[in-house]
Write an enzyme that holds these catalytic residues in place. Sequence first.
Site, mmCIF file in Angstrom:
data_model
loop_
_atom_site.group_PDB
_atom_site.id
_atom_site.type_symbol
_atom_site.label_atom_id
_atom_site.label_comp_id
_atom_site.label_asym_id
_atom_site.label_seq_id
_atom_site.Cartn_x
_atom_site.Cartn_y
_atom_site.Cartn_z
ATOM 1 C CE LYS A 1 0.175 2.303 3.847
ATOM 2 N NZ LYS A 1 -0.098 3.430 4.634
ATOM 3 C CE LYS B 1 0.609 -3.524 12.851
ATOM 4 N NZ LYS B 1 1.804 -3.082 13.544
ATOM 5 C CD GLU C 1 1.200 5.749 13.776
ATOM 6 O OE1 GLU C 1 2.212 5.085 13.597
ATOM 7 O OE2 GLU C 1 0.629 6.386 12.879
ATOM 8 C CG HIS D 1 -2.749 0.027 8.008
ATOM 9 N ND1 HIS D 1 -2.247 -0.894 7.114
ATOM 10 C CD2 HIS D 1 -1.821 1.015 8.050
ATOM 11 C CE1 HIS D 1 -1.078 -0.477 6.668
ATOM 12 N NE2 HIS D 1 -0.797 0.682 7.208
HETATM 13 C C1 BG6 Z 1 2.065 2.819 7.755
HETATM 14 C C2 BG6 Z 1 1.716 4.282 7.722
HETATM 15 O O1 BG6 Z 1 1.383 2.137 6.732
HETATM 16 O O2 BG6 Z 1 1.695 2.277 9.008
HETATM 17 C C3 BG6 Z 1 2.420 5.020 8.844
HETATM 18 O O3 BG6 Z 1 2.108 4.823 6.473
HETATM 19 C C4 BG6 Z 1 2.137 4.370 10.182
HETATM 20 O O4 BG6 Z 1 2.036 6.377 8.861
HETATM 21 C C5 BG6 Z 1 2.381 2.868 10.115
HETATM 22 O O5 BG6 Z 1 2.976 4.964 11.146
HETATM 23 C C6 BG6 Z 1 1.901 2.194 11.381
HETATM 24 O O6 BG6 Z 1 2.234 0.845 11.386
HETATM 25 P P1 BG6 Z 1 3.200 0.189 12.471
HETATM 26 O O7 BG6 Z 1 3.135 -1.255 12.210
HETATM 27 O O8 BG6 Z 1 4.546 0.782 12.218
HETATM 28 O O9 BG6 Z 1 2.666 0.595 13.798
#
Ligand code: BG6
Length: 474
Positions: free
Chosen positions: A139, A173, A207, A231
């Site tokens: 993606k 995950k 986040e 996601h």
């Molecule tokens: C990515 C996004 O696909 O997923 C990011 O582009 C995001 O912005 C990230 O921080 C989050 O995934 P993970 O697994 O790193 O927590």
Amino acid sequence: MAATTLVILGASGDLTKRLLMPALYRLHALGLTPDLRIVGYAMESWSREHFERHIQKALQDFAPDYSASQWNRFRRQLDYVGGELKADQLSALKDRLSPATLFYLALPPPLFGVAATALGEAGVAKSPRNGWRRLVVEKPFGTDLASAEALRTQMHAHWEEEQILRIDHFLGKETTQNLMVFRFANRFIEPIWNAQHIAQVQITYAETLGVEKRAAYYDKAGALRDMLQNHLMQLFSLTAMAPLAEWDAEVLRNHKVEVLRSVVPITAATIDSHAVRGQYRAGQLGRKKLIGYRSEPGIARGSRTETFAALRLEIDNWRWRGVPFYLRSGKRLASNYSEIAVQFREVPGALPKAVHAGNNWMIFRIRPVEQMDLLVTAKRPGLELAGRPVVLTAPYASPDHREFSAYEQLLMDAFEGDRTHFLRFDEVEWAWRLLMPVLDAWQSGTPDFYAAGSEGPTSQKRLLDAGHAWRSIA
Ligand code: BG6
């Protein structure tokens, strides 16, 4: 000749360095990919030795279990070819390919279509009689419905849908995969997994990170495209889908698409009660002072891009009518906090207040720790007959089982040709369909501001039914 060849296009880039190579290195160290050859392909006219040094440095930085002896074994898998994304130059790869070959597009999204076409024109997309060819792409798949469809058409010119493995790393995950196991392998869940028993579902991916060094990408994308379209939509459809009659990748993906197709469309008239956007301004996280989004390097001073997005989705089917699904994700929030939280309805009957300690919740926690929590009421010890809330917790990790990162999981699936945890095009398409009215509406106006380090804009409350409250992420 190796049994399997993985060609990474974009081998000099960030994704290769940070995520792919550490995952491949660990799989190799565990003996899971003994007969794999990895061919890096990128514009740089590097020698194989130069590529090796580049990857060694990456592994020293990003592979937690790096060791010199293991590296010496791993490096033998590596090879490198320099060239552009043009058919005549990609043809140089031909004599390095095995009957079983996987092409991984670790490239900027605007190059996905170009690369897929050039590989096709180079004549390497057709599966040989004694093997297979697969194309892995990650993606974002387009930036809206029209561009996603255009990309699909471009890819399908040379690749069959079955050959294309679209990665959404959330599907790799552990907690995501556990959703399916937990929902369908426990007798007591399915009978209560519906509107009669469930009051609301909240899916949160919060986040503390800001835009980091991704300003150019993020300012064009925003939270809705970056997180919700893919996601969170995946977590949503896995939570809401009907049980599988057969454990099969196509059946699973049909079920997920069914969910997306049953969502009540958000329209210009309903947008205010179904979508909220926010943007962080200066704030504080602990003692750390944080600048606002518009002051981040590379971000336009008047940017209207949302760094927080929340949706209220309603599914109009027999299982879910009347249950709001609240989805939200944002940057620079109070903590790294992610979960799928399912709240059950009140118990019937007039329980004395002292006994009823609140509704039940089932929570699949992703961060800060992966674990499952079931919130129940039990008797409070003592002479009185009173209730108290109790949490039944199951940590996800177990000392007897090895955990794998999303990339390790998905790379293994890609080698094995298991499409269960990859997206079919119609999943991408329907997620875009749902969001297009929101994206259109958000072309004008501005996001609501929230302080960096907070729980997001207060306006997110307007999505909630009376009696519902957002769970705290602090
Ligand atoms: C990515 C996004 O696909 O997923 C990011 O582009 C995001 O912005 C990230 O921080 C989050 O995934 P993970 O697994 O790193 O927590």
